[in-house]
Design an enzyme around this catalytic site. Structure first.
Site: not given
Ligand code: GLC
Length: 558
Positions: A216, A277
């Site tokens: 993330d 990401e």
């Protein structure tokens, strides 16, 4: 003992057989809250995923990436983690997770966890300790700074989720930095102990047998140590503040040092994958994420192609070519949909030809030389259902930024399984978000029975991608570079065999002469492998006609 058991489970998982599986994979993102609810509380759970593994197998996915299911106060619906080695009771138990892993493995499906390294929840014991005083063993685990002379935050940095990125703590009489919500304090990745603690949590899941991680917000790991004010940019953002540059908080070079450490650790576990990401400005920055010596991420997401947000042939051609060729021979990971963005049908659809446009996007996702990232419901044609009233908004940014920013609830509505009440999401209680309005026709059960449904188009496409040698191994070669109406390319293997993909980007029929000779390919006809429209079994490549937004895939006949 626990370690021994983990090793035994690992050995019993078969997925290690092909360590390079991720190079051409179809990876399916599941937002567990919204996928399937087996205990009737209105919130999806891990058992809900297990219950639908046969569907995923049938669709043809190689791996599922599940967004965070760890214990969390759920301010950011799981991206605020308070314990990295457990399961949030809302989603189930560790035994449920182990069963999911085992059942997935039986079906040849790998499980990828989400890993949030940038920040924890403010309810994580580490943060509680860190905030308790300026002199505790974890005092330096987060990014703490004194107020300026006037008592204001140390600089003008803003949170991506609106307003100042600094939050005052009464106990420490200092500010802490948060790139996202104030309940998500940023960890201090300059501190070796922090890194080791996070790597340890990752090993916990790797030992269990997960196939890797989606990392993330990975470019946000570091901040400028000098804490300089960021330059302002033109305009005002959705939260009513001046736009500001992220040069001091985004994509700092130190990120690569951590990525190399992560890769070294992951390499100890053959066949595991690191996905990033990575919202980045261009292919050059994206290429860096793979590492100079292929020693960083396996698959940083290419967010350039899928988020062009306009059906422009020239832009798609350029971004596809860059994505394929400007990343030092690595494998691109293309993506059109995820839990943070308005669904692609609503970004690219024209309202009239949405079905054909969805097939066109599916074809672009699944026929180049790539790994493909899908998002639950994309294969059905689920649409974005943005709340119309602020009091119904669940995602905090939608409340902070209303009405300019309405939050991400719209793309997180329950998976549409059938046309029963609540779309078969489970239970009789209202799901945590209302079901999308089109669920009566756009759902797994109805579409499974219709050979021409979008779902069956996806299935055929994925099957073809696996079975056809050119689609599996071929180089990516553009054709007809000058057309501003049709995007076309070949997947060409060394033996001279080619598959042609041709996509009409306009609302008018188009006919073109596919230029194969300049690409060293012989042939004037193609055997149709898949098309989004009904037509002949073979096509004349000198006069290839495509209906509005039509997609064509054919084997070139020598
Ligand atoms: C990532 C996630 C997003 C989350 C944010 C903060 O961008 O995809 O959903 O809100 O990180 O963790």
């Amino acid at each position: 003992m626990a370690k021994l058991l983990a090793t035994l489970l690992l050995c019993s998982l078969a997925w290690g057989a092909d360590p390079d599986w991720w190079r051409s994979a179809v990876i399916y993102e599941i937002y567990p809250r919204s996928f399937a609810d087996t205990n009737g509380d209105g919130i999806g759970d891990l058992n809900g995923i297990t219950a639908h593994l046969d569907y995923l197998k049938d669709l043809g996915v190689d791996a599922i990436w599940i967004t965070p299911f760890y214990p969390s106060p759920q301010v950011d619906f799981g991206y605020d983690i308070s314990d990295y080695k457990a399961i949030d009771p809302q989603y189930g138990t560790m035994a449920d997770f182990d069963r999911l892993l085992k059942e997935a493995d039986k079906r040849g499906i790998k499980v990828i966890n989400d890993m949030v390294l940038n920040h924890t929840s403010d309810q994580h014991p580490w943060f509680k300790e860190s905030k308790s005083s300026r002199r505790n063993p974890k005092a330096d685990w987060y990014v703490w700074r004194n107020a300026d002379a006037k008592g204001n935050p140390p600089n003008n940095w803003q949170s991506i989720f609106g307003h100042s990125a600094w939050q005052w703590s009464e106990t420490r009489k200092q500010f802490y930095y948060h790139a996202f919500y104030r309940e998500q304090p940023d960890l201090n990745f300059r501190n070796r102990a922090v890194r080791e603690a996070m790597y340890d949590t990752m090993r916990f899941w790797l030992d269990k047998g997960v196939a890797g991680f989606r990392l993330d917000a990975i470019p946000s790991l570091f901040e400028d140590p000098q804490m300089r004010d960021a330059p302002y940019l033109e305009g005002i953002n959705a939260y009513g503040e001046r736009n500001i540059s992220m040069i001091y908080t985004d994509n700092l070079p130190e990120v690569h040092e951590v990525l190399r450490e992560l890769r070294r650790m992951t390499n100890e576990y053959p066949g595991r994958v690191l996905i990033g990401e990575t919202y980045l400005p261009n292919a050059f920055e994206l290429a860096k994420m793979y590492g100079r010596n292929r020693d960083e991420l396996h698959l940083p997401m290419d967010t350039q192609l899928g988020f062009i947000n306009k059906l422009s042939v020239a832009d798609f051609r350029r971004k596809l070519l860059e994505g394929e060729t400007q990343i030092n021979g690595n494998v691109p990971l293309f993506v059109f949909d995820n839990h943070d963005n308005v669904r692609s049908v609503d970004r690219y659809g024209d309202g009239e030809h949405n079905d054909a446009i969805q097939r066109l996007l599916a074809t672009i996702l699944l026929t180049p030389r790539d790994s493909a990232l899908m998002y639950y419901g994309e294969e059905l044609g689920m649409v974005t259902s943005t709340p119309t009233k602020v009091e119904n908004v669940r995602d905090p940014i939608g409340r902070i930024g209303w009405p300019k920013e309405k939050g991400r609830d719209g793309e997180r509505t329950p998976m549409q399984w059938n046309n029963d009440a609540n779309a078969g999401f489970g239970g009789t209680r209202m799901p945590w978000l209302p079901v999308g309005e089109n669920y009566k026709t756009v759902n797994v059960s109805t579409e499974s029975k219709d050979p021409d449904s979008l779902l069956n188009y996806y299935k055929r496409l994925i099957k073809l991608r696996k079975e056809n040698q050119q689609l599996r191994e071929g180089d990516f070669v553009l054709t007809n570079d000058n057309s501003d109406t049709v995007l076309s390319y070949l997947r060409l293997t060394r033996n001279g065999q080619a598959v042609l993909v041709a996509l009409n980007f306009t609302a008018q029929p188009q006919t073109l002469n596919i230029d194969l000779t300049s690409r060293g390919v012989k042939g004037k006809r193609a055997k149709t492998l898949l098309a989004s429209f009904s037509g002949a079994e073979t096509a004349d490549l000198e006069h290839l006609t495509l209906p509005p937004f039509g997609s064509y895939v054919g084997q070139v006949e020598p």
